[in-house]
Motif scaffolding. Structure first.
Motif, PDB file in Angstrom:
ATOM      1  N   ASP A   1       0.811  -1.228   0.000  1.00  0.00           N
ATOM      2  CA  ASP A   1       0.000   0.000   0.000  1.00  0.00           C
ATOM      3  C   ASP A   1       0.839   1.270   0.000  1.00  0.00           C
ATOM      4  N   LEU A   2       2.176   1.122   0.096  1.00  0.00           N
ATOM      5  CA  LEU A   2       3.032   2.316   0.207  1.00  0.00           C
ATOM      6  C   LEU A   2       2.824   3.267  -0.966  1.00  0.00           C
ATOM      7  N   ALA A   3       2.776   2.700  -2.185  1.00  0.00           N
ATOM      8  CA  ALA A   3       2.693   3.548  -3.377  1.00  0.00           C
ATOM      9  C   ALA A   3       1.425   4.408  -3.352  1.00  0.00           C
ATOM     10  N   GLY A   4       0.298   3.773  -3.070  1.00  0.00           N
ATOM     11  CA  GLY A   4      -0.979   4.490  -3.070  1.00  0.00           C
ATOM     12  C   GLY A   4      -1.002   5.585  -2.018  1.00  0.00           C
ATOM     13  N   LEU A   5      -0.486   5.285  -0.841  1.00  0.00           N
ATOM     14  CA  LEU A   5      -0.487   6.268   0.245  1.00  0.00           C
ATOM     15  C   LEU A   5       0.465   7.421  -0.059  1.00  0.00           C
ATOM     16  N   GLY A   6       1.644   7.073  -0.560  1.00  0.00           N
ATOM     17  CA  GLY A   6       2.652   8.099  -0.863  1.00  0.00           C
ATOM     18  C   GLY A   6       2.126   9.094  -1.892  1.00  0.00           C
ATOM     19  N   ALA A   7       1.290   8.613  -2.816  1.00  0.00           N
ATOM     20  CA  ALA A   7       0.761   9.478  -3.878  1.00  0.00           C
ATOM     21  C   ALA A   7      -0.135  10.575  -3.304  1.00  0.00           C
ATOM     22  N   LYS A   8      -0.645  10.370  -2.111  1.00  0.00           N
ATOM     23  CA  LYS A   8      -1.546  11.370  -1.511  1.00  0.00           C
ATOM     24  C   LYS A   8      -0.788  12.460  -0.746  1.00  0.00           C
ATOM     25  N   SER A   9       0.525  12.392  -0.768  1.00  0.00           N
ATOM     26  CA  SER A   9       1.317  13.343   0.012  1.00  0.00           C
ATOM     27  C   SER A   9       1.085  14.790  -0.428  1.00  0.00           C
ATOM     28  N   GLN A  10       1.030  15.688   0.540  1.00  0.00           N
ATOM     29  CA  GLN A  10       0.826  17.117   0.263  1.00  0.00           C
ATOM     30  C   GLN A  10       2.080  17.934   0.584  1.00  0.00           C
ATOM     31  N   VAL A  11       2.796  17.497   1.607  1.00  0.00           N
ATOM     32  CA  VAL A  11       3.936  18.284   2.096  1.00  0.00           C
ATOM     33  C   VAL A  11       5.209  17.440   1.969  1.00  0.00           C
ATOM     34  N   GLN A  12       6.282  18.089   1.505  1.00  0.00           N
ATOM     35  CA  GLN A  12       7.530  17.346   1.340  1.00  0.00           C
ATOM     36  C   GLN A  12       8.252  17.151   2.672  1.00  0.00           C
ATOM     37  N   VAL A  13       8.544  15.886   2.989  1.00  0.00           N
ATOM     38  CA  VAL A  13       9.278  15.560   4.224  1.00  0.00           C
ATOM     39  C   VAL A  13      10.571  14.849   3.819  1.00  0.00           C
ATOM     40  N   GLU A  14      11.676  15.224   4.458  1.00  0.00           N
ATOM     41  CA  GLU A  14      12.948  14.583   4.095  1.00  0.00           C
ATOM     42  C   GLU A  14      13.287  13.444   5.057  1.00  0.00           C
ATOM     43  N   ILE A  15      13.576  12.291   4.489  1.00  0.00           N
ATOM     44  CA  ILE A  15      14.040  11.153   5.283  1.00  0.00           C
ATOM     45  C   ILE A  15      15.448  10.824   4.780  1.00  0.00           C
ATOM     46  N   SER A  16      16.416  10.691   5.680  1.00  0.00           N
ATOM     47  CA  SER A  16      17.798  10.520   5.226  1.00  0.00           C
ATOM     48  C   SER A  16      17.971   9.181   4.529  1.00  0.00           C
ATOM     49  N   SER A  17      18.918   9.158   3.589  1.00  0.00           N
ATOM     50  CA  SER A  17      19.092   7.945   2.794  1.00  0.00           C
ATOM     51  C   SER A  17      20.355   7.194   3.174  1.00  0.00           C
TER      52      SER A  17
ATOM     53  N   CYS B   1      21.202   5.456   6.056  1.00  0.00           N
ATOM     54  CA  CYS B   1      21.228   4.265   6.893  1.00  0.00           C
ATOM     55  C   CYS B   1      19.808   3.905   7.324  1.00  0.00           C
ATOM     56  N   THR B   2      19.474   2.627   7.245  1.00  0.00           N
ATOM     57  CA  THR B   2      18.128   2.182   7.593  1.00  0.00           C
ATOM     58  C   THR B   2      17.800   2.461   9.052  1.00  0.00           C
ATOM     59  N   VAL B   3      18.799   2.259   9.902  1.00  0.00           N
ATOM     60  CA  VAL B   3      18.553   2.440  11.327  1.00  0.00           C
ATOM     61  C   VAL B   3      18.286   3.909  11.648  1.00  0.00           C
ATOM     62  N   PHE B   4      19.107   4.799  11.056  1.00  0.00           N
ATOM     63  CA  PHE B   4      18.877   6.229  11.254  1.00  0.00           C
ATOM     64  C   PHE B   4      17.501   6.617  10.722  1.00  0.00           C
ATOM     65  N   ALA B   5      17.220   6.135   9.506  1.00  0.00           N
ATOM     66  CA  ALA B   5      15.969   6.510   8.862  1.00  0.00           C
ATOM     67  C   ALA B   5      14.783   6.039   9.698  1.00  0.00           C
ATOM     68  N   GLU B   6      14.920   4.860  10.283  1.00  0.00           N
ATOM     69  CA  GLU B   6      13.820   4.331  11.098  1.00  0.00           C
ATOM     70  C   GLU B   6      13.545   5.281  12.267  1.00  0.00           C
ATOM     71  N   SER B   7      14.604   5.736  12.930  1.00  0.00           N
ATOM     72  CA  SER B   7      14.348   6.614  14.068  1.00  0.00           C
ATOM     73  C   SER B   7      13.839   7.978  13.602  1.00  0.00           C
ATOM     74  N   GLU B   8      14.260   8.402  12.384  1.00  0.00           N
ATOM     75  CA  GLU B   8      13.705   9.651  11.837  1.00  0.00           C
ATOM     76  C   GLU B   8      12.204   9.523  11.611  1.00  0.00           C
ATOM     77  N   VAL B   9      11.814   8.368  11.053  1.00  0.00           N
ATOM     78  CA  VAL B   9      10.394   8.138  10.770  1.00  0.00           C
ATOM     79  C   VAL B   9       9.606   8.140  12.078  1.00  0.00           C
ATOM     80  N   ILE B  10      10.164   7.495  13.093  1.00  0.00           N
ATOM     81  CA  ILE B  10       9.465   7.453  14.380  1.00  0.00           C
ATOM     82  C   ILE B  10       9.309   8.863  14.948  1.00  0.00           C
ATOM     83  N   SER B  11      10.359   9.678  14.825  1.00  0.00           N
ATOM     84  CA  SER B  11      10.219  11.023  15.399  1.00  0.00           C
ATOM     85  C   SER B  11       9.255  11.864  14.567  1.00  0.00           C
ATOM     86  N   GLN B  12       9.199  11.633  13.248  1.00  0.00           N
ATOM     87  CA  GLN B  12       8.192  12.340  12.429  1.00  0.00           C
ATOM     88  C   GLN B  12       6.785  11.936  12.870  1.00  0.00           C
TER      89      GLN B  12
END
Ligand code: SF4
Lengths: 260, 380
Positions: A149-165, A167-178
């Motif tokens: 479902d990621l593709a369908g949900l991502g298409a509805k995005s309105q605001v640009q959010v940056e997630i670092s590319s 490291c997976t572990v860093f990105a995971e904690s970024e997502v959690i804080s978002q």
């Protein structure tokens, strides 16, 4: 002349795929089991592809294995690296292809394909899950959504959010804080797609991006990543519902060449 | 003795550094650990001690060293410290810590702190500018200091003559290794990549006179072999180190013969001899260091001309290599910074290459296997 059947088997890290080709031209059967190397996946995929085609192992003139689990397959007459097979498979599906971007479960690779469909050059990701299917799996879990479902949900995005590319572990904690900040899930997903595209785009530029560009591997089904990559590389990227079978298809083509 | 048996002996020595250390210790010798790069090992030999090479380990994991090292330190350096901490290198009476890169430099201090009551830590900082006379003088002064410190460890005042003799022994062992590299490249059927590495690596765990005798005997047999008609691909390897047998076996399985190398642990360490006719042997060793060249770890004031990249590309051409495999030690700054230049030179010369990230703690080489197999297909 007798009909010549050849089988290509692609044992990836997260899925097992088989293709049977008739005379190196026509796909007569294919199968996909969603578990890969070291599981029952390979034997189930083989049984399925034979059954779908109404064929037996003895009908196969040549069986060629590829993918991460290629070495542990007794049924195969030969094994080859999936990079060569992916180049060949993509050339079969898209005769004008010169660049293949393949994002699989655990790795990402970019191939430069010659006019004849042979591999000319390639790069693979470093030992890191960032920019691979695994990265998306981890993120989907954190976001409590199905990876499909990621593709369908991502298409509805309105605001640009940056997630670092990086490291997976860093990105995971970024997502959690978002998430904790209350950022909309769709915006985060869009950020994740762009993060994968940023990582893989960097890889692609290392070999050089020459049209036509084709995306294969499991992640090709996620049009969010595909569109983000088109933007990242400023080029049109094609794919096909058969893209997931690309490695197996290439293996079946090589198998056909072996018995000619 | 057949070639295969001789190769297996070298391989066994390469795989058992601790046994070698114990062997020399049991003879009553003192032992000095020698870390990379460019340490004047001749001085240890001249002092009648056993120089034990320290190039990490393919079987150990980093644990105690983490107390001292930042996580981005390369595994080579971390594992050297690990082996000092976990008792593997307990037989050492001293260790020489050169400081050619930004990881070795701080780590020399980690070792100093960690080993303070255990063994003497001999610091070595080569000069940045090794070409001018002042650079040679500086190297000499470093080496004199090391000589004095080693004398303290051995309890014996080394004579010039002893150092001159050591230089001769080392030059001989370097010549034998250079010849072996050529012979191994000419006879890949007889010398696999795994065995080639074993032979070269064993030099770090043997006294060099014994090593040279043994290698000269092997070379003589290799020379007597009929010319080979190798059908596989010919590659040059590059990088700091690629000595993991599991990784090297992938080259063998895919019929990739190593026809030459630009590897720090291998050819780069024995490319350059020290003059034998110099009345002052310390000056001779300083001249040897001055003459080292085409190495990512050494300052090159003409680096913008990309001399090193072109040198490696030429090495590929001269040895009729089909391609180059760069084994890049993970998080090694010098290698990472050098890569764009190397790539530029290889691309300009039309030499295909791949770059594989490696780490001493890697046990699974699935990705490397895929890349090497595909590369061999492309080159074939
Ligand atoms: S040069 Fe690279 S591999 Fe060698 S010690 Fe320094 S960082 Fe480690």
């Amino acid at each position: 002349m007798n009909t010549l059947y050849t089988m290509g088997i692609d044992i990836g890290s997260t899925a097992s795929k088989c293709v049977i080709l008739k005379d190196g031209k026509e796909i007569v059967s294919k199968s996909l089991v969603s578990v890969g190397a070291g599981t029952s996946g390979p034997s189930r995929a083989i049984a399925e592809v034979l059954e779908n085609g109404g064929l037996k192992r003895e009908d196969m003139a040549f069986v060629l294995a590829t993918g991460y689990g290629r070495n542990s397959l007794e049924i195969a007459d030969k094994q080859m690296s999936e990079l060569s097979c992916h180049a060949h498979g993509a050339h079969f599906l898209f005769p004008n292809v010169h660049t293949v971007i393949d994002i699989g479960g655990q790795d990402a690779k970019v191939l430069h394909v010659g006019d004849d469909g042979n591999l000319v050059n390639f790069v693979m990701n470093d030992k890191c899950a960032a920019g691979t299917g695994r990265f998306l799996d981890v993120m989907a879990r954190v976001l409590e959504v199905d990876v499909g479902d990621l593709a369908g949900l991502g298409a509805k995005s309105q605001v640009q959010v940056e997630i670092s590319s990086t490291c997976t572990v860093f990105a995971e904690s970024e997502v959690i804080s978002q998430l904790a900040k209350g950022t909309d899930r769709c915006d985060i997903i869009d950020g994740i797609h762009r993060s994968v595209a940023g990582r893989v785009g960097g890889l692609a530029r290392r070999v050089g991006v020459q049209p036509d560009v084709v995306m294969t591997g499991g992640v090709a089904r996620n049009c969010g990543v595909l569109h983000a990559l088109e933007k990242e590389l400023n080029t049109e990227i094609q794919t096909s519902p058969l893209a997931q079978y690309n490695g197996a298809l290439g293996a079946a083509l090589f198998a056909f060449e072996k018995c000619r | 003795m057949a070639i295969a048996e001789k190769l297996a002996e070298f391989r066994k020595i390469a795989d058992n550094p601790k046994t070698q250390l114990e062997h020399y210790k049991s003879k009553g010798m003192k032992a000095v650990g020698v870390m990379p790069y460019f340490a004047p090992e001749e001085l240890v030999f001249a002092a009648g001690m056993f120089p034990a090479g320290m190039w990490g380990s393919n079987t150990k994991s980093i644990s105690r060293a983490k107390e001292y090292c930042a996580s981005f330190y390369c595994s080579l350096v971390q594992l050297d410290l690990e082996m000092l901490l976990d008792g593997t290198m307990d037989g050492l009476d001293a260790v020489i810590t050169p400081t050619c890169c930004d990881t070795l430099r701080p780590n020399s201090q980690n070792i100093k702190v960690a080993m303070k009551n255990k063994m003497k830590v001999i610091f070595l900082a080569h000069p940045q500018n090794r070409f001018p006379e002042c650079g040679v003088k500086y190297t000499e002064s470093c080496y004199k200091k090391i000589r004095a410190e080693l004398d303290e460890v051995s309890g014996h005042k080394t004579t010039d003559e002893e150092i001159q003799n050591a230089i001769k022994v080392y030059n001989r062992s370097r010549a034998a290794r250079r010849e072996f590299v050529k012979l191994a490249g000419a006879h890949p059927e007889a010398v696999s990549a795994v065995m080639r590495s074993g032979v070269l690596k064993a030099s770090y765990f043997m006294l060099k006179d014994e090593y040279a005798d043994k290698l000269e005997a092997l070379n003589a047999e290799l020379k007597a072999l009929p010319a080979s008609d190798w059908k596989g691909v010919r590659i040059v390897t590059s990088g700091i180190i690629c000595d993991n047998p599991t990784l090297l076996k992938i080259l063998d399985d895919n019929k990739c013969a190593i026809v030459a190398d630009d590897v720090a642990q291998e050819t780069r360490s024995f490319r350059c001899d020290a003059p034998e006719d110099d009345a002052d042997p310390i000056h001779a060793l300083a001249i040897q260091f001055r003459n080292q060249d085409y190495d990512i770890l050494l300052y090159d004031k003409f680096s913008s001309q990309n001399r090193r990249g072109e040198y490696v590309a030429k090495m590929c051409k001269d040895n009729h290599a089909d391609g180059l495999i760069l084994f890049m030690q993970q998080f090694c700054d010098p290698e990472e910074m050098e890569y764009p230049y190397l790539k530029k030179a290889l691309d300009a010369a039309g030499i295909p290459h791949i770059r594989l990230g490696i780490d001493h703690q890697m046990r699974d080489f699935g990705q490397a296997q895929t890349a090497i197999q595909a590369f061999a297909d492309v080159l074939d």
